[in-house]
Design a protein around this motif. Structure first.
Motif, PDB file in Angstrom:
ATOM      1  N   UNK A  57     -32.848  -3.385  -1.587  1.00  0.00           N
ATOM      2  CA  UNK A  57     -34.080  -3.009  -0.910  1.00  0.00           C
ATOM      3  C   UNK A  57     -34.534  -4.104   0.051  1.00  0.00           C
ATOM      4  N   UNK A  58     -35.097  -3.694   1.152  1.00  0.00           N
ATOM      5  CA  UNK A  58     -35.650  -4.609   2.147  1.00  0.00           C
ATOM      6  C   UNK A  58     -37.059  -4.127   2.480  1.00  0.00           C
ATOM      7  N   UNK A  59     -38.020  -5.032   2.507  1.00  0.00           N
ATOM      8  CA  UNK A  59     -39.408  -4.643   2.774  1.00  0.00           C
ATOM      9  C   UNK A  59     -39.966  -5.420   3.954  1.00  0.00           C
ATOM     10  N   UNK A  60     -40.893  -4.791   4.663  1.00  0.00           N
ATOM     11  CA  UNK A  60     -41.552  -5.449   5.795  1.00  0.00           C
ATOM     12  C   UNK A  60     -42.990  -4.947   5.890  1.00  0.00           C
ATOM     13  N   UNK A  61     -43.889  -5.814   6.258  1.00  0.00           N
ATOM     14  CA  UNK A  61     -45.278  -5.417   6.467  1.00  0.00           C
ATOM     15  C   UNK A  61     -45.799  -6.056   7.745  1.00  0.00           C
ATOM     16  N   UNK A  62     -46.706  -5.358   8.436  1.00  0.00           N
ATOM     17  CA  UNK A  62     -47.213  -5.876   9.704  1.00  0.00           C
ATOM     18  C   UNK A  62     -48.468  -5.098  10.091  1.00  0.00           C
ATOM     19  N   UNK A  63     -49.087  -5.518  11.175  1.00  0.00           N
ATOM     20  CA  UNK A  63     -50.224  -4.824  11.754  1.00  0.00           C
ATOM     21  C   UNK A  63     -49.985  -4.620  13.230  1.00  0.00           C
ATOM     22  N   UNK A  64     -51.042  -4.339  13.961  1.00  0.00           N
ATOM     23  CA  UNK A  64     -50.936  -4.096  15.396  1.00  0.00           C
ATOM     24  C   UNK A  64     -51.590  -5.223  16.194  1.00  0.00           C
ATOM     25  N   UNK A  65     -52.343  -6.084  15.531  1.00  0.00           N
ATOM     26  CA  UNK A  65     -53.001  -7.184  16.222  1.00  0.00           C
ATOM     27  C   UNK A  65     -54.166  -6.695  17.079  1.00  0.00           C
ATOM     28  N   UNK A  66     -54.520  -7.510  18.066  1.00  0.00           N
ATOM     29  CA  UNK A  66     -55.723  -7.207  18.848  1.00  0.00           C
ATOM     30  C   UNK A  66     -55.488  -6.128  19.913  1.00  0.00           C
TER      31      UNK A  66
END
Length: 348
Positions: free
Chosen positions: A62-71
């Motif tokens: 398994x590989x996981x990633x998390x992020x947002x979109x920023x400003x």
């Protein structure tokens, strides 16, 4: 002591549970369109299930990633144009996963706001579902948080979490060597990095979001909200064709800091900046801010959203695979002895 019928309710405190339930019902059709092999159940449970064996894996990692979109969110909020910001959210996660050699399997989102606006939230999450569908990734759950006093005047925040898988031993980067060819895939503009700088440049320019874009059709706000490209299906096609040794998603840190992340110690990326034309949005940003080329290269993707490190003997065939998936492919350079990135030619 029992309160009367006029007692305080949760809605009086600013949280509308009925609106949250209505949102779940509205987004179910969009989420259903993202279903793929391995998906179990639907929205509404306390957790989300996924069957790796059902997805076709025998010995998965398994590989996981998390992020947002920023400003970039600030522009979406200020313009009211929230339809594609969910695509950005998905792209920032799944484009990272594919760099590990993993196929994105499922996605969960976190949407937080001061007051849940049903129409706005539906548009945002429909965008998330569109990004998932385009990358073969199931939207199997998420969280919508209505938090009065935390977010004001229509503000909201987004975060995403993606999980992918690969068969054991198939992880990337692997086998990167001197002489490997660097293939670049075109970006769709600024994508989702550097927007604090972008917003400062727009402020310096004196232009409003509704002003005609000085570098493209439409308004400035519309141009700067062009969604991050999804590279999943085309990158996986290249990986499965054989000869791909590494992939680098060109995000924060631009072309200066991301390519070396997939190159072993003692080797460098020799990049020919004259191999492609700098897109107009970056030319406008650089001119308006009087940016040095070096600053531009370590801040933005400069027109290359994904870089592949490939075997020299298979570079041409892999470029054809990528073009067959609709990509504009640039031969950016080669892996050489050295350290970091070695530039030749000019962008500006």
């Amino acid at each position: 002591m029992t309160k009367g019928h006029n007692g305080l309710t949760y809605a009086d405190a600013g949280v509308d549970i009925d609106a949250g339930n209505a949102l779940v019902e509205r987004i179910k059709p969009a989420a259903k369109r993202t279903m793929r092999s391995g998906t179990m159940g639907g929205l509404g449970g306390f957790g989300a299930l996924f069957d790796l064996k059902g997805a076709g894996y025998s010995d998965p990692i398994l590989v996981a990633a998390t992020d947002g979109v920023g400003t970039k969110l600030r522009i979406a909020i200020d313009t009211g144009n929230v339809d594609t910001i969910g695509v950005d959210l998905v792209a920032m996660c799944v484009n990272d996963l594919v760099c590990q050699g993993a196929e994105p399997l499922f996605f969960l989102d976190y949407f937080a706001t001061g007051k849940l606006e049903l129409e706005q939230a539906t548009r945002i999450i429909t965008g998330i579902a569109a990004g998932c569908e385009a990358s073969g990734c199931a939207l199997i759950g998420g969280e919508t948080a209505e938090m009065p006093g935390m977010y004001h005047n229509g503000d909201f925040d987004l975060a995403g979490f993606a999980v992918g898988a690969m068969e054991r031993g198939a992880d990337l980067p692997s086998g990167v060597a001197e002489g490997d060819v660097l293939l670049g895939l075109a970006s769709n503009g600024v994508h989702s990095n550097g927007y604090s700088f972008v917003r400062k440049v727009v402020e310096l320019s004196g232009l409003g979001w509704d002003a005609p874009s000085p570098f493209s059709d439409g308004t400035l706000g519309e141009a700067l909200l062009a969604p991050t490209r999804l590279y999943v299906k085309q990158a996986l096609a290249a990986v499965r064709a054989g000869g791909v040794h590494g992939l680098a998603h060109i995000t924060g840190g631009g072309l200066t800091e991301n390519p070396p992340r997939v190159i072993p110690e003692g080797l460098a990326c020799a990049i020919d900046l004259s191999a492609w034309t700098l897109p107009p949005v970056f030319r406008w940003l650089a001119k308006t801010a009087n940016m040095a080329e070096g600053e531009l290269l370590k801040t933005f993707n400069c027109g290359i959203g994904m870089m592949l490190v490939v075997d020299a003997d298979q570079a041409e065939a892999l470029a054809d695979v990528l073009r067959a998936h609709g990509e504009q492919v640039v031969v950016m350079g080669r892996v050489v002895q050295g350290e970091g990135v070695i530039y030749s030619g000019q962008l500006l």
